[in-house]
Write an enzyme that holds these catalytic residues in place. Structure first.
Site, PDB file in Angstrom:
ATOM      1  NE  ARG A 139      -4.023   2.309   0.861  1.00 15.88           N
ATOM      2  CZ  ARG A 139      -3.919   3.402   0.388  1.00 15.88           C
ATOM      3  NH1 ARG A 139      -2.398   4.197   0.262  1.00 15.88           N
ATOM      4  NH2 ARG A 139      -4.835   4.271   0.856  1.00 15.88           N
ATOM      5  CD  GLU A 168     -10.869   1.248  -3.471  1.00 18.41           C
ATOM      6  OE1 GLU A 168     -11.069   0.289  -3.885  1.00 18.41           O
ATOM      7  OE2 GLU A 168     -10.327   1.934  -3.017  1.00 18.41           O
ATOM      8  NE  ARG A 201      -4.120  -2.106   2.666  1.00 23.36           N
ATOM      9  CZ  ARG A 201      -4.749  -1.465   2.319  1.00 23.36           C
ATOM     10  NH1 ARG A 201      -5.221  -1.830   1.273  1.00 23.36           N
ATOM     11  NH2 ARG A 201      -5.238  -0.701   3.047  1.00 23.36           N
TER      12      ARG A 201
END
Length: 193
Positions: free
Chosen positions: A77, A85, A128
């Protein structure tokens, strides 16, 4: 250039240790060789041998990619930014999400080598890996480039704020100029996430 740097390193070690006899000089030469090897090891050999370099496996969206590091694939990330998104993403699609994802894919096609710079916290709650991403070949700071071009807003999460001011300035200018999502999605007050 490398020979000059190596000669300077040997001279510096010899001067620093104040060698007075042959045995001391031999020890210093061994120390100098170790220093030179360490200094040149990052410029020679396979960059994938470095723990901070990986290869893009795939881009998931504008601010997340799978990166192979040391034989393992990590979901990375990008710290400090938030892109809209895309359709089919983890949340409901947002304006300019598909464009942001496509832009990141063009910046980081499969197989691209990247250097990952970490900050204070190494992982987010989704496990992440958190990183500032730099393309290996030209050192393009991907997080910053996405912000500058209007594909990302800032996402400041303490304590990972090493580049927070730089990213905020880039987003501010992109908003003022109506670049990317700021022009396409209704102006400077576009909410993300």
């Amino acid at each position: 250039m490398r020979r000059t740097a190596a000669s300077l390193a040997v001279a510096a070690v010899l001067l620093a240790t104040g060698c007075s006899d042959a045995d001391e000089a031999a020890e210093s030469n061994t120390a100098a060789a170790a220093i030179i090897a360490a200094a040149t090891s990052t410029t020679t050999g396979d960059p994938l041998d470095r723990p901070d370099v990986g290869r893009i496996v795939r881009v998931l969206d504008g601010d997340t990619a799978d990166v192979e590091i040391g034989g393992d694939v990590e979901r990375v990330r990008f710290i400090g930014i938030d892109t809209p998104e895309p359709v089919g993403g983890f949340r409901d699609p947002e304006c300019f999400g598909d464009e942001a994802s496509a832009f990141t894919e063009r910046l980081l096609p499969e197989g691209t080598l990247v250097r990952l710079e970490r900050d204070v916290e190494g992982r987010d709650p989704f496990d992440r890996l958190l990183a500032y991403v730099f393309r290996h070949d030209d050192e393009l700071f991907v997080n910053l480039h996405l912000a500058e071009q209007g594909y990302a807003d800032t996402l400041r999460i303490e304590p990972n704020v090493a580049y927070a001011s730089l990213l905020a300035d880039a987003v501010g200018l992109a908003r003022e100029l109506d670049l990317g999502l700021w022009g396409a999605c209704g102006g400077a007050d576009v909410p993300l996430g």
